[in-house]
Design a protein around this motif. Structure first.
Motif, mmCIF file in Angstrom:
data_model
loop_
_atom_site.group_PDB
_atom_site.id
_atom_site.type_symbol
_atom_site.label_atom_id
_atom_site.label_comp_id
_atom_site.label_asym_id
_atom_site.label_seq_id
_atom_site.Cartn_x
_atom_site.Cartn_y
_atom_site.Cartn_z
ATOM 1 N N ALA A 1 -3.881 6.035 -6.212
ATOM 2 C CA ALA A 1 -4.132 6.251 -4.784
ATOM 3 C C ALA A 1 -5.275 5.355 -4.291
ATOM 4 C CB ALA A 1 -4.457 7.714 -4.525
ATOM 5 N N LEU B 1 -3.827 -1.511 2.021
ATOM 6 C CA LEU B 1 -3.755 -0.826 3.304
ATOM 7 C C LEU B 1 -4.919 -1.223 4.210
ATOM 8 C CD1 LEU B 1 -2.642 2.775 2.227
ATOM 9 C CD2 LEU B 1 -1.266 1.052 3.420
ATOM 10 N N SER C 1 -6.147 2.496 -5.587
ATOM 11 C CA SER C 1 -5.693 1.105 -5.590
ATOM 12 C C SER C 1 -4.843 0.798 -4.355
ATOM 13 C CB SER C 1 -4.902 0.803 -6.867
ATOM 14 O OG SER C 1 -3.693 1.561 -6.910
ATOM 15 N N ALA C 2 -4.212 1.828 -3.779
ATOM 16 C CA ALA C 2 -3.406 1.622 -2.578
ATOM 17 C C ALA C 2 -4.280 1.322 -1.361
ATOM 18 C CB ALA C 2 -2.554 2.850 -2.303
ATOM 19 N N LEU C 3 -5.559 1.711 -1.430
ATOM 20 C CA LEU C 3 -6.434 1.496 -0.276
ATOM 21 C C LEU C 3 -6.684 0.015 -0.014
ATOM 22 C CD1 LEU C 3 -9.130 4.286 -0.751
ATOM 23 C CD2 LEU C 3 -7.244 4.224 0.888
ATOM 24 N N ALA D 1 1.599 7.869 -5.935
ATOM 25 C CA ALA D 1 0.306 8.491 -6.227
ATOM 26 C C ALA D 1 0.248 9.904 -5.660
ATOM 27 C CB ALA D 1 -0.821 7.637 -5.645
ATOM 28 N N LEU D 2 0.796 10.081 -4.460
ATOM 29 C CA LEU D 2 0.817 11.413 -3.855
ATOM 30 C C LEU D 2 1.768 12.350 -4.599
ATOM 31 C CD1 LEU D 2 0.834 10.433 -0.060
ATOM 32 C CD2 LEU D 2 -1.094 11.285 -1.421
ATOM 33 N N LEU E 1 0.915 4.186 -2.702
ATOM 34 C CA LEU E 1 0.432 5.490 -2.259
ATOM 35 C C LEU E 1 1.467 6.593 -2.462
ATOM 36 C CD1 LEU E 1 -1.894 7.008 -0.932
ATOM 37 C CD2 LEU E 1 -0.895 6.458 1.294
ATOM 38 N N GLN F 1 -4.962 9.743 -9.101
ATOM 39 C CA GLN F 1 -6.038 9.349 -8.193
ATOM 40 C C GLN F 1 -6.334 7.857 -8.249
ATOM 41 O OE1 GLN F 1 -9.459 11.807 -8.971
ATOM 42 N NE2 GLN F 1 -8.477 13.677 -8.237
ATOM 43 N N GLY G 1 0.808 -1.214 0.000
ATOM 44 C CA GLY G 1 0.000 0.000 0.000
ATOM 45 C C GLY G 1 0.837 1.258 0.000
ATOM 46 N N ALA G 2 1.906 1.259 0.818
ATOM 47 C CA ALA G 2 2.794 2.419 0.857
ATOM 48 C C ALA G 2 3.504 2.602 -0.476
ATOM 49 C CB ALA G 2 3.812 2.251 1.978
#
Length: 209
Positions: free
Chosen positions: A82, A89, A84-86, A73-74, A70, A79, A66-67
């Motif tokens: 980001a 996580l 997909s990182a959820l 993405a940041l 993310l 978006q 996830g990191a």
């Protein structure tokens, strides 16, 4: 309703003489084995938690993945990346209790049968104790089936204080309603330390049903 029991105030992996805590408990290296053969006969307080290997891969793997998704993405403002990182996580968040060594998952002492996130079940409410074994793809799953004389919430004599955010995480038990209005509490043992038969015998030393 009895006073809420804060399990966080109980040093369950150490020797402790408090009435609301367990004794002879360990999940750490070098501490006494709660199922040692030279233990005295009769009821002896104990508690067990998740096996060390049961959740580390999914929690740490999910957090790293996830990191890894993310961060770029940041930096790029992407978006979809980001979002997909959820998934990893949230997966890591859901399984976090499997690596949390601060609380036991199952235990017993004179106060009752302790089940994490519920608290102590009144011994008088426990009518049956048995192991249920099933197999999934050659993996044996072992469940402690606890029969109760009343619904789960009414069987709890000393409820555990639980943080609201932790109620959103995985728990190691489920419940089944019986036709007579009472409940079965199903606690997985294959994910916990200790031999399932030994765990059952330790509990039955308090409640021989």
């Amino acid at each position: 309703m009895s006073k809420v029991f804060d399990i966080g105030a109980c040093p369950w992996n150490k020797e402790d003489s408090s009435e609301t805590c367990f004794t002879r408990l360990s999940m750490t290296s070098g501490a006494p084995d709660p199922f040692a053969e030279d233990e005295p006969q009769g009821p002896v307080p104990f508690a067990i938690g998740f096996r060390k290997s049961s959740g580390e891969a999914i929690v740490f793997g999910g957090a790293l993945l996830g990191a890894g998704l993310l961060l770029p993405a940041l930096l790029t403002g992407h978006q979809l990346l980001a979002l997909s990182a959820l998934v990893p996580l949230l997966t890591a968040f859901w399984h976090y209790p499997m690596i949390d060594r601060s609380h036991p998952q199952l235990g017993a002492n004179g106060d009752g049968l302790f089940v994490e996130r519920l608290g102590f079940l009144d011994w008088g409410a426990v009518t049956s104790l048995e192991l249920r074994r099933t197999a999934v793809r050659n993996i044996e799953l072992v469940t402690l089936v606890i029969g109760l004389t009343r619904p789960v919430e009414e069987a709890v004599s000393k409820p555990q204080a639980v943080a609201p955010w932790k109620r959103l995480m995985l728990r190691n038990w489920t419940r089944e309603a019986k036709e007579d209005g009472n409940s079965l509490l199903l606690v997985r043992l294959d994910t916990l330390t200790g031999n399932p038969e030994d765990v059952l015998n330790r509990i039955r030393s308090y409640r021989p049903v």
